[in-house]
Scaffold this motif. Structure first.
Motif, mmCIF file in Angstrom:
data_model
loop_
_atom_site.group_PDB
_atom_site.id
_atom_site.type_symbol
_atom_site.label_atom_id
_atom_site.label_comp_id
_atom_site.label_asym_id
_atom_site.label_seq_id
_atom_site.Cartn_x
_atom_site.Cartn_y
_atom_site.Cartn_z
ATOM 1 N N GLN A 43 87.281 77.232 15.847
ATOM 2 C CA GLN A 43 88.586 77.573 16.385
ATOM 3 C C GLN A 43 89.574 76.350 16.129
ATOM 4 N N LEU A 44 89.150 75.280 16.350
ATOM 5 C CA LEU A 44 89.823 74.088 16.063
ATOM 6 C C LEU A 44 90.504 73.776 14.508
ATOM 7 N N ALA A 45 89.537 74.246 13.763
ATOM 8 C CA ALA A 45 89.872 74.045 12.524
ATOM 9 C C ALA A 45 90.465 75.146 11.642
ATOM 10 N N ASP A 46 90.551 76.282 12.310
ATOM 11 C CA ASP A 46 90.955 77.525 11.766
ATOM 12 C C ASP A 46 90.129 78.094 10.637
ATOM 13 N N LEU A 47 88.888 77.827 11.046
ATOM 14 C CA LEU A 47 87.796 78.400 9.761
ATOM 15 C C LEU A 47 86.770 79.101 10.366
ATOM 16 N N GLN A 48 86.183 79.983 9.648
ATOM 17 C CA GLN A 48 85.068 80.834 9.837
ATOM 18 C C GLN A 48 83.860 80.040 10.502
ATOM 19 N N GLU A 49 83.027 80.709 11.076
ATOM 20 C CA GLU A 49 82.045 79.875 11.754
ATOM 21 C C GLU A 49 80.975 79.568 10.658
ATOM 22 N N GLY A 50 80.784 80.740 9.825
ATOM 23 C CA GLY A 50 79.754 80.727 8.647
ATOM 24 C C GLY A 50 80.359 79.614 7.722
ATOM 25 N N THR A 51 81.653 79.169 7.661
ATOM 26 C CA THR A 51 82.211 78.406 6.637
ATOM 27 C C THR A 51 81.764 76.926 7.357
ATOM 28 N N VAL A 52 81.808 76.651 8.537
ATOM 29 C CA VAL A 52 81.663 75.311 9.496
ATOM 30 C C VAL A 52 80.163 75.300 9.049
ATOM 31 N N LYS A 53 79.519 76.255 9.356
ATOM 32 C CA LYS A 53 77.864 75.920 9.198
ATOM 33 C C LYS A 53 77.550 75.263 7.762
ATOM 34 N N ASN A 54 78.139 75.877 6.751
ATOM 35 C CA ASN A 54 78.018 75.454 5.377
ATOM 36 C C ASN A 54 78.502 73.978 5.162
ATOM 37 N N TYR A 55 79.936 73.465 5.792
ATOM 38 C CA TYR A 55 80.239 72.395 5.551
ATOM 39 C C TYR A 55 79.584 71.428 6.390
ATOM 40 N N VAL A 56 78.824 71.537 7.699
ATOM 41 C CA VAL A 56 77.847 70.733 8.273
ATOM 42 C C VAL A 56 76.762 70.385 7.401
ATOM 43 N N SER A 57 76.207 71.433 6.930
ATOM 44 C CA SER A 57 74.971 71.477 5.902
ATOM 45 C C SER A 57 75.216 70.402 4.576
ATOM 46 N N THR A 58 76.532 70.742 4.181
ATOM 47 C CA THR A 58 76.900 69.636 2.990
ATOM 48 C C THR A 58 77.013 68.329 3.445
ATOM 49 N N ILE A 59 77.527 68.146 4.719
ATOM 50 C CA ILE A 59 77.924 66.866 5.074
ATOM 51 C C ILE A 59 76.714 66.055 5.278
ATOM 52 N N LEU A 60 75.546 66.849 5.983
ATOM 53 C CA LEU A 60 74.246 66.297 6.122
ATOM 54 C C LEU A 60 73.563 66.080 4.915
ATOM 55 N N LEU A 61 73.700 66.928 3.925
ATOM 56 C CA LEU A 61 73.088 66.546 2.681
ATOM 57 C C LEU A 61 73.829 65.221 1.773
ATOM 58 N N LEU A 62 75.016 65.283 2.042
ATOM 59 C CA LEU A 62 75.985 64.083 1.196
ATOM 60 C C LEU A 62 75.323 62.983 2.026
ATOM 61 N N PHE A 63 75.458 62.751 3.389
ATOM 62 C CA PHE A 63 75.105 61.468 3.956
ATOM 63 C C PHE A 63 73.424 61.137 3.981
ATOM 64 N N GLY A 64 72.803 62.074 3.476
ATOM 65 C CA GLY A 64 71.367 61.894 3.567
ATOM 66 C C GLY A 64 70.722 62.028 4.928
ATOM 67 N N MET A 65 71.246 62.944 5.756
ATOM 68 C CA MET A 65 71.006 62.872 7.139
ATOM 69 C C MET A 65 70.068 64.435 7.481
ATOM 70 N N ARG A 66 69.349 64.266 8.447
ATOM 71 C CA ARG A 66 68.275 65.510 8.530
ATOM 72 C C ARG A 66 68.948 66.319 10.120
ATOM 73 N N SER A 67 69.972 65.862 10.797
ATOM 74 C CA SER A 67 70.305 66.399 11.871
ATOM 75 C C SER A 67 71.841 65.993 12.250
ATOM 76 N N ARG A 68 72.471 66.634 12.988
ATOM 77 C CA ARG A 68 73.766 65.866 13.739
ATOM 78 C C ARG A 68 73.435 64.847 14.480
ATOM 79 N N ALA A 69 72.339 64.655 15.269
ATOM 80 C CA ALA A 69 72.225 63.448 16.054
ATOM 81 C C ALA A 69 71.921 62.035 15.221
ATOM 82 N N GLN A 70 71.341 62.456 13.936
ATOM 83 C CA GLN A 70 71.006 61.275 13.084
ATOM 84 C C GLN A 70 72.510 60.862 12.646
ATOM 85 N N LEU A 71 73.350 61.761 12.120
ATOM 86 C CA LEU A 71 74.655 61.623 11.670
ATOM 87 C C LEU A 71 75.479 60.854 12.449
ATOM 88 N N ILE A 72 75.374 61.229 13.596
ATOM 89 C CA ILE A 72 76.198 60.835 14.793
ATOM 90 C C ILE A 72 75.784 59.211 14.866
#
Length: 239
Positions: free
Chosen positions: A206-235
């Protein structure tokens, strides 16, 4: 920006300098440039002269001015939300063209200290020497510039002499994850900021004006790029 605007003419002092003491303010908001310029012009450089001010309202103009007056510019105040840049591209492009430039990245993005910290890490990784949130008032910005040695020691209106905590904590270190930050698109940077603010995928969409599926893909890509397994580890890793 709409319509054709006349180019901003660099404001220069009449006395030549033996070392770079000028400051280039890069921001597309006239009032921001005006405020910073007014405070800086009320100061003196260590040599007792007035501070030499240059201005630009977009990255292309800033690069042109720096190329012409590099020998006179000791610091670049670079807003990250310029009309011709996306995300952290302003820092990476400026640093790539002028690797010796001392850049202070300015950003109003991110509503939490963690999101601001992540943006600071990205800016430093891509070549900035320091990061200052726009939540800092203009006098704190001037105080930081004084700490860089470009202003004299006199104070006006009770201006504090020490650099603000945000500048002290980000000024000297270059964090890791350089490759990850360089790989992020502007949209992914925005999603990462919102993840660090604790937002859910639905809220981010809602805040970024994106589809929720797109957000999920972005989050997965971000975790992969940073070598993280979870949101908690990323934070935790970007604190």
């Amino acid at each position: 920006m709409s319509g054709t605007r006349p180019p901003l003419t660099p404001m220069r002092s009449a006395i030549p300098r033996s070392s770079p003491g000028g400051i280039l303010i890069v921001d597309d908001h006239d009032l921001v440039r005006l405020g910073v310029r007014a405070l800086l012009q009320a100061q003196e450089s260590p040599s007792g002269e007035g501070v030499e001010i240059f201005e630009a309202d977009c990255l292309a103009q800033a690069l042109t001015i720096y190329e012409r007056f590099a020998s006179s510019i000791g610091l670049v105040l670079l807003d990250l939300a310029l009309p011709d840049t996306q995300g952290l591209s302003a820092v990476s492009q400026f640093h790539e063209r002028h690797p010796d430039a001392r850049i202070v990245a300015l950003s109003g993005a991110g509503t939490t200290s963690l999101a601001q910290s992540a943006m600071a890490q990205g800016a430093l990784t891509l070549g900035a020497s320091a990061f200052l949130p726009k939540s800092a008032n203009l006098k704190e910005v001037v105080s930081f510039i004084r700490a860089c040695g470009l202003l004299g020691s006199d104070v006006v209106d009770g201006l504090a002499g020490a650099a603000p905590p945000s500048a002290r904590t980000t000024r000297y270190s270059r964090p890791s994850y350089s490759r990850a930050w360089r790989s992020l698109t502007a949209s992914q940077v925005r999603v990462l900021q919102l993840v660090l603010e604790g937002r859910t995928n639905k809220e981010i969409a809602q805040l970024a004006d994106l589809q929720e599926g797109t957000v999920k893909n972005y989050v997965s890509t971000i975790l992969l790029l940073f070598g993280m397994r979870s949101r908690a580890q990323l934070i935790s890793s970007l604190r």
